[in-house]
Design a protein around this motif. Structure first.
Motif, short mmCIF file in Angstrom:
data_model
loop_
_atom_site.label_atom_id
_atom_site.label_comp_id
_atom_site.label_asym_id
_atom_site.label_seq_id
_atom_site.Cartn_x
_atom_site.Cartn_y
_atom_site.Cartn_z
N GLY A 1 38.10 45.09 50.85
CA GLY A 1 39.21 44.37 50.78
C GLY A 1 38.61 42.96 49.64
N ASP A 2 38.13 42.50 50.14
CA ASP A 2 37.82 41.56 49.90
C ASP A 2 37.33 41.80 47.73
OD1 ASP A 2 37.89 39.71 51.62
OD2 ASP A 2 35.65 39.58 51.79
N ARG A 3 37.06 42.65 48.01
CA ARG A 3 36.35 43.24 45.73
C ARG A 3 37.76 43.13 45.48
NH1 ARG A 3 36.42 48.17 45.11
NH2 ARG A 3 35.43 49.00 46.76
N VAL A 4 38.78 43.54 46.09
CA VAL A 4 40.24 43.99 45.14
C VAL A 4 40.47 43.13 45.25
CG1 VAL A 4 39.36 47.35 45.72
CG2 VAL A 4 41.09 45.57 47.35
N ALA A 5 40.86 42.63 46.19
CA ALA A 5 41.82 41.34 46.15
C ALA A 5 41.17 40.27 44.85
CB ALA A 5 41.56 41.00 47.79
N ALA B 1 34.14 49.02 37.63
CA ALA B 1 33.53 49.48 38.95
C ALA B 1 34.33 48.55 40.22
CB ALA B 1 32.17 49.10 38.73
N GLU B 2 35.46 47.32 39.81
CA GLU B 2 35.37 46.35 41.00
C GLU B 2 37.26 47.26 41.85
OE1 GLU B 2 34.83 45.76 37.96
OE2 GLU B 2 34.74 43.71 37.80
N ILE B 3 37.19 47.89 41.44
CA ILE B 3 38.53 49.16 41.65
C ILE B 3 38.10 50.17 42.26
CG2 ILE B 3 40.26 47.03 40.72
CD1 ILE B 3 40.51 49.30 38.80
N ARG B 4 37.11 50.74 42.65
CA ARG B 4 36.30 51.46 43.24
C ARG B 4 36.90 51.75 44.23
NH1 ARG B 4 30.00 52.42 42.07
NH2 ARG B 4 30.40 52.71 39.54
N GLU B 5 36.72 53.23 44.97
CA GLU B 5 37.03 53.38 46.47
C GLU B 5 36.13 52.49 47.32
OE1 GLU B 5 38.63 53.81 49.16
OE2 GLU B 5 39.37 55.78 49.00
N PHE C 1 39.84 41.09 42.14
CA PHE C 1 40.38 41.49 40.71
C PHE C 1 42.31 41.85 40.86
CE2 PHE C 1 43.16 45.51 40.03
CZ PHE C 1 43.43 45.43 38.83
N LEU C 2 42.86 41.83 41.89
CA LEU C 2 43.70 41.18 42.12
C LEU C 2 44.74 40.07 41.27
CD1 LEU C 2 45.40 43.63 44.60
CD2 LEU C 2 45.92 43.47 42.42
N ASP C 3 43.94 38.71 42.75
CA ASP C 3 43.98 37.75 41.91
C ASP C 3 43.97 37.51 40.16
OD1 ASP C 3 45.07 37.20 44.66
OD2 ASP C 3 42.89 36.46 44.57
N LEU D 1 44.35 39.34 37.88
CA LEU D 1 44.89 40.51 36.92
C LEU D 1 46.00 39.33 37.09
CD1 LEU D 1 45.73 43.18 35.77
CD2 LEU D 1 46.81 43.56 37.57
N ARG D 2 46.16 38.88 38.16
CA ARG D 2 47.71 38.54 37.78
C ARG D 2 48.39 36.88 37.08
NH1 ARG D 2 50.06 37.71 44.39
NH2 ARG D 2 52.07 36.66 43.00
N GLU D 3 47.00 36.00 36.98
CA GLU D 3 46.58 35.72 36.34
C GLU D 3 46.32 35.86 34.81
OE1 GLU D 3 43.75 32.22 36.17
OE2 GLU D 3 43.08 32.21 38.59
N LYS D 4 45.94 36.94 34.47
CA LYS D 4 45.71 37.98 33.07
C LYS D 4 46.59 38.47 32.71
CE LYS D 4 42.71 40.62 29.92
NZ LYS D 4 41.68 40.76 30.19
#
Length: 182
Positions: free
Chosen positions: A125-129, A77-81, A131-133, A135-138
């Motif tokens: 923007g905060d929500r998807v950021a 859900a974190e990468i929803r619209e 997620f990305l942070d 993801l980059r660690e994982k």
């Protein structure tokens, strides 16, 4: 990390010029064809992981790629619209007529404006950021595909490139592919 961001195919909401946000909006017949072509193009790449928004249009878009690669996706859900709250299901014209101040804020891409019961650009923007942070660690290495949405992808690109909120808007057409090497 080799990151591939994919916007979903044309949804019924896109076709009908309606706000969909977190609402259900399956792919149109054109969107299904776009998803099949995108899946075939991406399947030729050596993909390690696939993340997909939990909304129906992104799951339908990812389906051809998943069938070809046999990769089990992570559905999030974190990468929803961006959540458009009470505007979900309304046409652009209806919002323009019934909520002119809101329409102007939407057109201006006001970073702090949130539709009633919805989400601002800043919150999205905060929500998807986050997620990305994570993801980059994982996945510091490898190729990762993320199937998401236009505004969410705009904020992902903005975060990855260090672009301030409100400085620019990255437009993604249906089934657009952004390939970012980090």
């Amino acid at each position: 990390l080799d990151l591939i961001l994919v916007r979903h195919g044309e949804s019924e909401g896109n076709r009908d010029k309606r706000f969909t946000g977190h609402g259900p909006s399956p792919l149109s017949s054109r969107g299904v064809a776009q998803a099949e072509a995108t899946g075939a193009a991406l399947a030729a790449m050596n993909i390690d992981h696939i993340y997909v928004s939990d909304l129906v249009r992104t799951r339908q878009t990812a389906a051809p790629l998943l069938a070809l690669t046999k990769i089990t996706p992570v559905i999030l859900a974190e990468i929803r619209e961006r959540d458009m709250g009470r505007f979900v299901g309304l046409s652009f014209e209806e919002v323009q007529v019934q909520y002119p101040d809101a329409w102007n804020a939407i057109l201006a891409r006001d970073p702090e404006y949130a539709p009633p019961e919805g989400e601002s650009h800043r919150a999205c923007g905060d929500r998807v950021a986050c997620f990305l942070d994570a993801l980059r660690e994982k996945h510091p290495h490898g190729r990762v595909v993320v199937v998401s949405h236009g505004v969410a992808i705009h904020h992902m690109l903005r975060h990855l490139l260090g672009v301030p909120l409100g400085a620019v808007f990255f437009q993604s057409d249906n089934c657009c592919i952004h390939h970012v090497e980090l």
